[in-house]
Design a protein around this motif. Structure first.
Motif, PDB file in Angstrom:
ATOM      1  N   TRP A  36       0.862  -1.175   0.000  1.00 40.37           N
ATOM      2  CA  TRP A  36       0.000   0.000   0.000  1.00 40.37           C
ATOM      3  C   TRP A  36       0.901   1.228   0.000  1.00 40.37           C
ATOM      4  O   TRP A  36       2.005   1.182   0.545  1.00 40.37           O
ATOM      5  CB  TRP A  36      -0.869  -0.039   1.255  1.00 40.37           C
ATOM      6  CG  TRP A  36      -1.664   1.184   1.536  1.00 40.37           C
ATOM      7  CD1 TRP A  36      -2.885   1.512   0.997  1.00 40.37           C
ATOM      8  CD2 TRP A  36      -1.330   2.240   2.430  1.00 40.37           C
ATOM      9  NE1 TRP A  36      -3.314   2.700   1.517  1.00 40.37           N
ATOM     10  CE2 TRP A  36      -2.371   3.169   2.396  1.00 40.37           C
ATOM     11  CE3 TRP A  36      -0.246   2.492   3.257  1.00 40.37           C
ATOM     12  CZ2 TRP A  36      -2.370   4.343   3.146  1.00 40.37           C
ATOM     13  CZ3 TRP A  36      -0.232   3.649   4.011  1.00 40.37           C
ATOM     14  CH2 TRP A  36      -1.290   4.556   3.955  1.00 40.37           C
ATOM     15  N   VAL A  37       0.438   2.320  -0.614  1.00 39.87           N
ATOM     16  CA  VAL A  37       1.225   3.547  -0.676  1.00 39.87           C
ATOM     17  C   VAL A  37       0.361   4.701  -0.174  1.00 39.87           C
ATOM     18  O   VAL A  37      -0.731   4.946  -0.700  1.00 39.87           O
ATOM     19  CB  VAL A  37       1.714   3.836  -2.114  1.00 39.87           C
ATOM     20  CG1 VAL A  37       2.531   5.122  -2.157  1.00 39.87           C
ATOM     21  CG2 VAL A  37       2.533   2.664  -2.654  1.00 39.87           C
ATOM     22  N   GLY A  39      -1.406   8.009   0.289  1.00 40.52           N
ATOM     23  CA  GLY A  39      -1.805   9.077  -0.623  1.00 40.52           C
ATOM     24  C   GLY A  39      -1.894   8.672  -2.078  1.00 40.52           C
ATOM     25  O   GLY A  39      -2.096   9.532  -2.937  1.00 40.52           O
ATOM     26  N   GLN A  40      -1.739   7.385  -2.366  1.00 40.85           N
ATOM     27  CA  GLN A  40      -1.805   6.918  -3.747  1.00 40.85           C
ATOM     28  C   GLN A  40      -2.751   5.725  -3.842  1.00 40.85           C
ATOM     29  O   GLN A  40      -2.307   4.579  -3.952  1.00 40.85           O
ATOM     30  CB  GLN A  40      -0.417   6.537  -4.250  1.00 40.85           C
ATOM     31  CG  GLN A  40       0.555   7.689  -4.309  1.00 40.85           C
ATOM     32  CD  GLN A  40       1.916   7.260  -4.817  1.00 40.85           C
ATOM     33  OE1 GLN A  40       2.046   6.344  -5.617  1.00 40.85           O
ATOM     34  NE2 GLN A  40       2.947   7.933  -4.349  1.00 40.85           N
ATOM     35  N   PRO A  41      -4.051   5.988  -3.784  1.00 40.11           N
ATOM     36  CA  PRO A  41      -4.998   4.869  -3.863  1.00 40.11           C
ATOM     37  C   PRO A  41      -4.743   4.012  -5.102  1.00 40.11           C
ATOM     38  O   PRO A  41      -4.524   4.527  -6.196  1.00 40.11           O
ATOM     39  CB  PRO A  41      -6.359   5.568  -3.946  1.00 40.11           C
ATOM     40  CG  PRO A  41      -6.134   6.915  -3.334  1.00 40.11           C
ATOM     41  CD  PRO A  41      -4.715   7.285  -3.680  1.00 40.11           C
ATOM     42  N   ALA A  43      -2.123   2.199  -5.685  1.00 43.49           N
ATOM     43  CA  ALA A  43      -0.702   1.970  -5.974  1.00 43.49           C
ATOM     44  C   ALA A  43      -0.228   0.617  -5.457  1.00 43.49           C
ATOM     45  O   ALA A  43       0.628  -0.020  -6.080  1.00 43.49           O
ATOM     46  CB  ALA A  43       0.153   3.094  -5.398  1.00 43.49           C
ATOM     47  N   LYS A  47       1.491  -2.326  -7.725  1.00 46.56           N
ATOM     48  CA  LYS A  47       2.724  -3.034  -7.399  1.00 46.56           C
ATOM     49  C   LYS A  47       2.496  -4.543  -7.449  1.00 46.56           C
ATOM     50  O   LYS A  47       3.328  -5.282  -7.969  1.00 46.56           O
ATOM     51  CB  LYS A  47       3.232  -2.637  -6.011  1.00 46.56           C
ATOM     52  CG  LYS A  47       3.815  -1.250  -5.931  1.00 46.56           C
ATOM     53  CD  LYS A  47       4.305  -1.007  -4.512  1.00 46.56           C
ATOM     54  CE  LYS A  47       5.048   0.283  -4.371  1.00 46.56           C
ATOM     55  NZ  LYS A  47       5.705   0.393  -3.051  1.00 46.56           N
ATOM     56  N   ASP A  60      -6.078  -4.710   0.297  1.00 47.59           N
ATOM     57  CA  ASP A  60      -5.747  -3.295   0.338  1.00 47.59           C
ATOM     58  C   ASP A  60      -6.070  -2.701   1.702  1.00 47.59           C
ATOM     59  O   ASP A  60      -7.140  -2.956   2.251  1.00 47.59           O
ATOM     60  CB  ASP A  60      -6.540  -2.575  -0.762  1.00 47.59           C
ATOM     61  CG  ASP A  60      -6.157  -1.121  -0.859  1.00 47.59           C
ATOM     62  OD1 ASP A  60      -6.912  -0.277  -0.326  1.00 47.59           O
ATOM     63  OD2 ASP A  60      -5.107  -0.817  -1.455  1.00 47.59           O
ATOM     64  N   ASP A  62      -6.819   0.372   2.456  1.00 48.97           N
ATOM     65  CA  ASP A  62      -7.957   1.294   2.417  1.00 48.97           C
ATOM     66  C   ASP A  62      -9.301   0.593   2.263  1.00 48.97           C
ATOM     67  O   ASP A  62     -10.294   1.034   2.833  1.00 48.97           O
ATOM     68  CB  ASP A  62      -7.792   2.292   1.265  1.00 48.97           C
ATOM     69  CG  ASP A  62      -6.662   3.271   1.492  1.00 48.97           C
ATOM     70  OD1 ASP A  62      -6.327   3.557   2.659  1.00 48.97           O
ATOM     71  OD2 ASP A  62      -6.096   3.758   0.489  1.00 48.97           O
TER      72      ASP A  62
END
Length: 159
Positions: A36-37, A39-41, A43, A47, A60, A62
Motif C-alpha cells: 500500500w502507498v 496518498g496513492q490509492p 498503488a 505493485k 488493500d 484502504d
C-alpha cells in the motif's frame, strides 16, 4: 527463596523466506500481498500486478483492512468484524488456512492483517520476515499470475 520462573516465550509471528519457500505448495497456505502507498490509492494493487510472490492474493489497507466511511475515528478506522471477515473470505481465507502476509514497508501493513485476524480468532497467521524485499534478495522470483481462489469459509469472532 525461590527463583521466579519466566513465562514461556510466545512463538514468533514471523516466518523466514526459506520456511515460506518450502511451504508454497501447501494447499492450506495463502500468501497475502499487503502493499500500500500513502496518498496513492490503487498503488499497492499496481505493485502487486507488476510482480508478487507466487500464489499471493492482494488485500488493500484502504478497502479491506479499514472502513474509510467512518469519520472522526482516525485515518484507517477498523472495519466491522463482519465486513472484514467477508473481505478475507472473498480473498480465499478460510478457517483452516495458514495466512502469510507481507508488504514492502517494514511489515507494518502486513502486521495489521496479522493483528486483525488473530484478534478475531484466526490464529494461523504469520508475517514474512523482511517482506517482499527479503524474498527477492534471497533470489526468489516474482510472478504476475493472479491466482483463482475459491472464497474461504471463514468464521471470525463478532462476524
Amino acid at each position: 527463596m525461590t527463583t521466579p520462573t519466566r513465562a514461556a516465550t510466545p512463538p514468533s509471528p514471523l516466518i523466514s523466506v526459506d520456511a515460506l519457500a518450502a511451504r508454497l505448495d501447501d494447499p492450506a497456505l495463502i500468501v497475502v500481498d499487503c502493499r500500500w502507498v500513502l496518498g496513492q490509492p490503487g498503488a499497492g494493487r499496481a505493485k502487486y500486478d507488476a510482480g508478487h510472490l507466487p500464489g499471493a492474493v492482494h488485500v488493500d489497507l484502504d478497502t479491506d483492512l479499514a472502513d474509510l466511511s467512518i469519520r472522526g475515528a482516525g485515518r484507517h478506522p477498523l472495519p466491522s468484524p463482519a465486513a472484514f471477515a467477508a473481505a478475507m473470505a472473498a480473498a480465499g481465507i478460510g478457517d483452516g488456512t495458514l495466512v502469510v502476509a507481507y508488504d514492502d514497508v517494514g511489515g507494518w501493513v502486513a502486521a495489521r492483517l496479522w493483528w486483525m485476524l488473530e484478534r478475531l480468532g484466526h490464529r494461523d497467521v504469520l508475517v514474512l520476515d523482511g517482506g517482499i524485499g527479503a524474498w527477492t534478495a534471497a533470489g526468489h522470483a516474482l510472478t504476475t499470475v493472479v491466482p483463482k481462489r475459491a472464497p474461504g469459509d471463514l468464521h471470525l469472532a463478532g462476524a
